[in-house]
Motif scaffolding. Structure first.
Motif, PDB file in Angstrom:
ATOM      1  N   ALA A  10       0.839  -1.201   0.000  1.00 30.23           N
ATOM      2  CA  ALA A  10       0.000   0.000   0.000  1.00 30.23           C
ATOM      3  C   ALA A  10       0.869   1.244   0.000  1.00 30.23           C
ATOM      4  N   GLY A  11       0.227   2.353  -0.321  1.00 25.81           N
ATOM      5  CA  GLY A  11       0.850   3.654  -0.138  1.00 25.81           C
ATOM      6  C   GLY A  11       0.479   4.176   1.246  1.00 25.81           C
ATOM      7  N   LYS A  26      -3.405   4.035   1.510  1.00 25.20           N
ATOM      8  CA  LYS A  26      -4.136   3.991   0.224  1.00 25.20           C
ATOM      9  C   LYS A  26      -3.738   2.719  -0.511  1.00 25.20           C
ATOM     10  N   MET A  73      -5.688  -0.844  -3.101  1.00 24.15           N
ATOM     11  CA  MET A  73      -6.612  -1.092  -4.208  1.00 24.15           C
ATOM     12  C   MET A  73      -7.561  -2.285  -4.024  1.00 24.15           C
ATOM     13  N   THR A  76       4.900   0.532   0.451  1.00 26.43           N
ATOM     14  CA  THR A  76       5.905   0.634  -0.621  1.00 26.43           C
ATOM     15  C   THR A  76       6.201   2.081  -1.008  1.00 26.43           C
ATOM     16  N   ASP A  77       5.277   3.009  -0.705  1.00 24.53           N
ATOM     17  CA  ASP A  77       5.441   4.382  -1.207  1.00 24.53           C
ATOM     18  C   ASP A  77       4.700   5.365  -0.317  1.00 24.53           C
TER      19      ASP A  77
END
Ligand code: ADE
Length: 238
Positions: free
Chosen positions: A93-94, A176, A178, A201-202
């Protein structure tokens, strides 16, 4: 409630593979209807029956079936076929740096799950679009195992518009991704308890592109995710 039978819903093969290997799960041929792309792996881990359901490859595009449509369908089939006591949606996820997220952190979901890209500006449809589906209370699990907790917002895009970011903030979300709200929607409908475990991851509120961060940090996040899931499944209080 005693949890004996856990199903993990995972979108990407690269997110699932280290876990399948570490728990020595075996592929279940015929676990799902013939034309669906989903793959089921199962076995026993720490005295519990564990299934991992992976979205499989798109026949049209040749890549993993990520995002909400496959997530909902595979969750429904997993419940129907495997009758789990608990569903865990695991993945990457972000995260929001402004809320203290760091690359590689593992978060447990803090309900409710919402969407940030389903805008239906009509009375009551607005709330329907945003959604609000419960998570199992993960506070004890997080405190015992030392994981962070945060609210998760789901959408069908890896990148985001300014309005998406506004809605993520309005949803009070820190994470965030999906799939989680789609998984949670099915679980709420089918009355199966569910929570999510997401590795970062970000950072979505930083200038470097999501794609670049995702590719650079996928390995670290997946490795942390795998360690976290093994500890969660082995946790006595689950
Ligand atoms: N998965 C990993 N990073 C993501 C992001 N920023 N948005 C949606 N899904 C993700």
């Amino acid at each position: 409630m005693k949890i004996d039978n856990i199903a993990l819903i995972i979108a990407m093969r690269s997110e699932a593979a280290p876990l399948i290997e570490a728990m020595d799960l075996k592929k279940q041929d015929g676990a799902f209807p013939g034309k669906t792309p989903f793959e089921g792996y199962d076995g026993s881990y720490e005295g519990k029956q564990v299934s991992v359901i992976v979205s499989g490859r798109s026949r049209v595009h040749g890549i993993d079936n990520v995002a909400t449509q496959p997530a909902a369908l595979m969750t429904f089939l997993a419940i129907d076929r495997m009758n789990p006591d608990l569903i865990i949606n695991a993945g990457t996820a972000g995260g929001m740096a402004e809320h203290g997220c760091r690359i590689g952190d593992v978060y447990l979901s803090e309900g409710p799950f919402c969407y940030h890209d389903r805008r239906i500006p009509l009375p009551r449809f607005r709330e329907y679009g945003i959604g609000s589906y419960p998570s199992v209370d993960t506070s004890e699990l997080a405190a015992s195992l030392g994981f962070k907790r945060g609210r998760i917002s789901t959408g069908d895009s890896l990148d985001m518009t300014d309005r998406d970011l506004e809605m993520i903030r309005e949803n009070g979300a820190v994470i965030k991704e999906m799939e989680a709200a789609a998984v949670a929607w099915v679980c709420e409908m089918m009355e199966v308890p569910m929570f999510a475990v997401k590795a970062i991851t970000d950072l979505i509120d930083r200038s470097m592109s999501t794609e670049e961060q995702f590719v650079a940090n996928l390995h670290l996040a997946v490795s942390n995710l795998q360690e976290a899931i093994k500890r969660i499944i082995g946790f006595d209080g689950l």
